[in-house]
Design a protein around this motif. Structure first.
Motif, PDB file in Angstrom:
ATOM      1  N   UNK A 118     -33.730 -42.118  27.332  1.00 14.98           N
ATOM      2  CA  UNK A 118     -33.309 -40.751  27.019  1.00 14.98           C
ATOM      3  C   UNK A 118     -34.429 -40.020  26.287  1.00 14.98           C
ATOM      4  N   UNK A 119     -34.535 -38.730  26.549  1.00 15.46           N
ATOM      5  CA  UNK A 119     -35.442 -37.856  25.805  1.00 15.46           C
ATOM      6  C   UNK A 119     -34.648 -36.636  25.375  1.00 15.46           C
ATOM      7  N   UNK A 120     -34.699 -36.344  24.087  1.00 13.22           N
ATOM      8  CA  UNK A 120     -33.987 -35.209  23.512  1.00 13.22           C
ATOM      9  C   UNK A 120     -35.033 -34.200  23.045  1.00 13.22           C
ATOM     10  N   UNK A 121     -35.169 -33.089  23.777  1.00 11.83           N
ATOM     11  CA  UNK A 121     -36.162 -32.064  23.484  1.00 11.83           C
ATOM     12  C   UNK A 121     -35.547 -30.982  22.592  1.00 11.83           C
ATOM     13  N   UNK A 122     -36.248 -30.646  21.515  1.00 11.93           N
ATOM     14  CA  UNK A 122     -35.900 -29.505  20.677  1.00 11.93           C
ATOM     15  C   UNK A 122     -37.168 -28.664  20.614  1.00 11.93           C
ATOM     16  N   UNK A 123     -37.191 -27.603  21.407  1.00 14.51           N
ATOM     17  CA  UNK A 123     -38.421 -26.813  21.542  1.00 14.51           C
ATOM     18  C   UNK A 123     -39.482 -27.645  22.239  1.00 14.51           C
ATOM     19  N   UNK A 124     -40.688 -27.754  21.637  1.00 16.21           N
ATOM     20  CA  UNK A 124     -41.778 -28.526  22.228  1.00 16.21           C
ATOM     21  C   UNK A 124     -41.755 -29.991  21.787  1.00 16.21           C
ATOM     22  N   UNK A 125     -40.959 -30.351  20.802  1.00 17.12           N
ATOM     23  CA  UNK A 125     -40.878 -31.722  20.293  1.00 17.12           C
ATOM     24  C   UNK A 125     -39.742 -32.475  20.983  1.00 17.12           C
ATOM     25  N   UNK A 126     -39.913 -33.811  21.087  1.00 17.47           N
ATOM     26  CA  UNK A 126     -38.836 -34.605  21.663  1.00 17.47           C
ATOM     27  C   UNK A 126     -38.748 -35.965  20.978  1.00 17.47           C
ATOM     28  N   UNK A 127     -37.578 -36.566  21.087  1.00 26.89           N
ATOM     29  CA  UNK A 127     -37.309 -37.901  20.559  1.00 26.89           C
ATOM     30  C   UNK A 127     -36.926 -38.788  21.723  1.00 26.89           C
ATOM     31  N   UNK A 128     -37.485 -40.022  21.763  1.00 27.97           N
ATOM     32  CA  UNK A 128     -37.183 -40.978  22.831  1.00 27.97           C
ATOM     33  C   UNK A 128     -36.178 -42.016  22.341  1.00 27.97           C
ATOM     34  N   UNK A 129     -35.297 -42.431  23.243  1.00 24.97           N
ATOM     35  CA  UNK A 129     -34.351 -43.501  22.972  1.00 24.97           C
ATOM     36  C   UNK A 129     -34.362 -44.439  24.169  1.00 24.97           C
ATOM     37  N   UNK A 130     -34.168 -45.740  23.921  1.00 22.73           N
ATOM     38  CA  UNK A 130     -34.102 -46.715  24.991  1.00 22.73           C
ATOM     39  C   UNK A 130     -32.970 -47.680  24.694  1.00 22.73           C
ATOM     40  N   UNK A 131     -32.220 -48.061  25.737  1.00 24.24           N
ATOM     41  CA  UNK A 131     -31.091 -48.972  25.563  1.00 24.24           C
ATOM     42  C   UNK A 131     -31.007 -49.931  26.737  1.00 24.24           C
ATOM     43  N   UNK A 132     -30.522 -51.132  26.485  1.00 21.29           N
ATOM     44  CA  UNK A 132     -30.260 -52.136  27.517  1.00 21.29           C
ATOM     45  C   UNK A 132     -28.825 -52.601  27.365  1.00 21.29           C
ATOM     46  N   UNK A 133     -28.252 -53.069  28.468  1.00 17.46           N
ATOM     47  CA  UNK A 133     -26.880 -53.544  28.413  1.00 17.46           C
ATOM     48  C   UNK A 133     -26.447 -54.184  29.711  1.00 17.46           C
ATOM     49  N   UNK A 134     -25.148 -54.252  29.906  1.00 15.13           N
ATOM     50  CA  UNK A 134     -24.569 -54.837  31.116  1.00 15.13           C
ATOM     51  C   UNK A 134     -23.421 -53.974  31.611  1.00 15.13           C
TER      52      UNK A 134
END
Length: 192
Positions: A118-134
């Protein structure tokens, strides 16, 4: 009209009436687009998914094989944007029962590994998230044989459970769904 287009965009291709010793090749493609107008802003959400399957019918009623899914979604809320990429890899088993020469019913039970970025953009900045599962899920469906192995498949939902564990001390998410009657899928299939 958009709901009809979304339903038409969902296609499930599978081989419900395959014979023992045959190969199953199928899958589904889905696309949806939604725009919501609020008083001061507009929100747009687009989603796309592609889920092919390959299997071997080892018995007149039983098929086993592999499946994977690639999905992407984008939610645009003015200067804020949220993008998600999903990947699933697993196995499935199918049990099919011919009712007569025209109709068959089948159920797919699938389970496997899933990954989300996932990438969450707020203006020109963004935060990355990564998840694993089943994931694990069962989907019943109806096959209608039209002519010479060509047919239509219909399903109206399923039952499933999935988990995601986010990196960097992120949340653990589990999701149980029972969506019979909430979704409708129609597709074309060919038995070789």
């Amino acid at each position: 009209m958009k709901k009809i287009l979304v339903m038409a965009a969902l296609a499930i291709c599978s081989f419900a009436n395959a014979q023992k010793g045959t190969i199953l090749v199928g899958g589904n493609i889905g696309y949806s687009s939604e725009t919501v107008d609020y008083t001061n802003s507009e929100t747009k959400n687009n989603q796309f998914s592609f889920s092919p399957k390959v299997g071997y019918q080892f018995h007149d009623n039983w098929t086993v094989g592999g499946e994977f899914t690639v999905a992407s979604s984008k939610n645009d809320q003015g200067v804020n944007e949220y993008k998600t990429n999903d990947f699933k890899l697993g196995a499935f088993v199918r049990y099919s029962v011919p009712l007569n020469q025209t109709f068959s019913v089948f159920a797919d039970l699938g389970a496997g590994f899933q990954n989300r970025k996932e990438k969450d953009y707020v203006g020109a900045n963004y935060t990355k998230y990564k998840a694993d599962g089943m994931y694990v899920g069962i989907t019943p469906a109806l096959f209608i044989n039209m002519k010479k192995g060509f047919g239509l498949n219909f399903s109206i939902g399923g039952l499933g459970y999935d988990t995601l564990s986010y990196d960097n001390n992120g949340p653990d998410v589990s999701n149980f769904y029972f969506n019979f009657g909430q979704t409708f899928n129609i597709g074309i299939s060919k038995n070789f």
